[in-house]
Write a protein that holds these residues in place. Sequence first.
Motif, PDB file in Angstrom:
ATOM      1  N   SER A 112      38.352  39.399  44.058  1.00  0.00           N
ATOM      2  CA  SER A 112      39.353  40.473  43.942  1.00  0.00           C
ATOM      3  C   SER A 112      39.973  40.798  45.297  1.00  0.00           C
ATOM      4  CB  SER A 112      38.715  41.730  43.349  1.00  0.00           C
ATOM      5  OG  SER A 112      38.291  41.490  42.021  1.00  0.00           O
ATOM      6  N   SER A 118      42.378  38.088  46.184  1.00  0.00           N
ATOM      7  CA  SER A 118      43.582  38.215  45.352  1.00  0.00           C
ATOM      8  C   SER A 118      44.482  39.341  45.862  1.00  0.00           C
ATOM      9  CB  SER A 118      43.177  38.478  43.902  1.00  0.00           C
ATOM     10  OG  SER A 118      44.310  38.611  43.076  1.00  0.00           O
ATOM     11  N   ASP A 119      43.890  40.473  46.236  1.00  0.00           N
ATOM     12  CA  ASP A 119      44.680  41.592  46.769  1.00  0.00           C
ATOM     13  C   ASP A 119      45.375  41.208  48.073  1.00  0.00           C
ATOM     14  OD1 ASP A 119      43.866  43.120  44.635  1.00  0.00           O
ATOM     15  OD2 ASP A 119      42.289  44.183  45.739  1.00  0.00           O
ATOM     16  N   ASN A 130      39.495  33.055  39.631  1.00  0.00           N
ATOM     17  CA  ASN A 130      39.220  34.174  38.729  1.00  0.00           C
ATOM     18  C   ASN A 130      39.133  33.686  37.279  1.00  0.00           C
ATOM     19  OD1 ASN A 130      39.040  37.169  38.286  1.00  0.00           O
ATOM     20  ND2 ASN A 130      40.851  36.749  37.062  1.00  0.00           N
TER      21      ASN A 130
END
Length: 321
Positions: A130, A133-134, A184
């Motif tokens: 995560s 990805s951010d 993911n």
Amino acid sequence: VYKRQPLPQLHDVGAPGDSTTELIGKLWEAGETDFAMDWEPEDLSRRLRSRRRFRWTVIVIALAIAAGAWTGLQWLPTLAEDRAAARSTEYLGVLEALDGEVSGMRQSIAVVTDAAAERDAILLQVGAVSRFSDAAEDVNAAAAASLPQLPPLVPDDAIDALRPARERLSLVGMQAAAIAARTNGALTYRIIVDGMFAFPSLPVQVAGTEDIAPIGVALAESLVDTVSLAADLPDDAAFTAHRARMQVLITDLEPRQADYLDALRRDDFERATEFTEWLAAEIAALDAELGPALAEIASWSNDRLGELEREIADARVLASP
């Protein structure tokens, strides 16, 4: 301003028979006026007043324009450089943040694509994936933002110099987003698959027929849950063979479980054993089919991460002032 009074006429002061001396005296008296009482000031002409005020206003405006022009001449040459430097700092910041997540992402890929990894270990990778990805989203947002705008006639060479960095930033963001999305997806696939085919303990013999119904209910519920979970699996081409084998198993389960329950009712040990052995072998084969798919994703992701690191290094050079 003195307001002149009309002179008296002879017929106003004289009478027939008056002498010349008397007439002169009467004329003098009639023509006298009080200058102090009759004089009163008047305002200057409005035209004159307005001209004076207008001239002062023009002077003030001219001075203000001159001061603004002088200030602009001092400030405008550095405006483009200042805005370009600020944007360059922004580019370098998002690149630094993404680069800081690469190592953690590489470790997460290793765990997620390990066919022997346990569910808990896979779940622990959610945070790292995560964050990566951010960071990729932040890079894409910075690349998508318009370049700084400048007032007319201001040289924009410093802003134009940002274009190569912005283009490279866009490539970095898209590359990172693709890695994050596929990792993911693999992580999600692993977690969903781990919850499928969660059958209860399947005996080959029962003490009485009353024990068969609960087994049948548990088998049916497990199959319904498996079908529902299969519909939520991410659609990655690497898992095509695995999904196909899974669908075959789901299709075969319904009639075979009915045969198994019938074997329990008839106390047919061999048929019941055949079902349990078949189911165990099919699930093992399904798990084995997952290995090549995970290996393909691992190879792709690690290759892309290597390319991404090189792209980040190049983008930093382009974005540096």
